[in-house]
Design an enzyme around this catalytic site. Sequence first.
Site, PDB file in Angstrom:
ATOM      1  N   GLU A  63       0.829  -1.210   0.000  1.00 19.11           N
ATOM      2  CA  GLU A  63       0.000   0.000   0.000  1.00 19.11           C
ATOM      3  C   GLU A  63       0.864   1.261   0.000  1.00 19.11           C
ATOM      4  O   GLU A  63       0.589   2.210  -0.743  1.00 19.11           O
ATOM      5  CB  GLU A  63      -0.914   0.033   1.237  1.00 19.11           C
ATOM      6  CG  GLU A  63      -1.879  -1.129   1.330  1.00 19.11           C
ATOM      7  CD  GLU A  63      -1.354  -2.283   2.187  1.00 19.11           C
ATOM      8  OE1 GLU A  63      -2.163  -2.910   2.876  1.00 19.11           O
ATOM      9  OE2 GLU A  63      -0.133  -2.560   2.152  1.00 19.11           O
ATOM     10  N   CYS A  94      -0.486   1.242   7.182  1.00 19.38           N
ATOM     11  CA  CYS A  94      -1.050   1.408   5.840  1.00 19.38           C
ATOM     12  C   CYS A  94      -2.433   2.042   5.885  1.00 19.38           C
ATOM     13  O   CYS A  94      -2.762   2.883   5.040  1.00 19.38           O
ATOM     14  CB  CYS A  94      -1.079   0.063   5.121  1.00 19.38           C
ATOM     15  SG  CYS A  94       0.589  -0.548   4.764  1.00 19.38           S
TER      16      CYS A  94
END
Length: 170
Positions: A63, A94
């Site tokens: 991510e 994330c």
Amino acid sequence: MENKDLIHKNINKYMKIAIQEAKKAYNKAEVPVGAVIVSDTGNIISKSYNKVEMAKNPLYHAEILAITKACKKLNQKYLNNCSIFITLEPCPMCATAISLAKIQNIYFSSMDEKGGAIINSIQLYKNAKNLYKPNVFSGFLEIETSELLKNFFKELRITKKDLKKKDKVL
């Protein structure tokens, strides 16, 4: 067709691309997580996979790398009106990065009961008062992604067990 409908109509398409990224990680002995960022018009802006072991850097999650690429490509710090497709529920780092980037929608496949931060564990968006809260959708192609993760960790345990045996022999 509205842009939201365009993204929803193609969820499995984007998730399959995220799975392809996760398989790249798997083949490089990385935890198999892939991420894809898509514009509201359906264009793929960026994609990536975990590179923590290769980079020897705990921040190199799929991510984070996908967000970094997307911001650079678009030359902006916010990814408003974008969606991110991820093969595993994001961790706290994330999930926070997704919020800071103001990504509108998160689509993820498998739950992470231990490290996930959205539905499991700390439920970041539910409990944080000062974060942008994206729309969250989960469970897409979950069987495929959970099998990939299970196989990876099974192989990892076998490898570690074999290494311990070698150490005892030496």
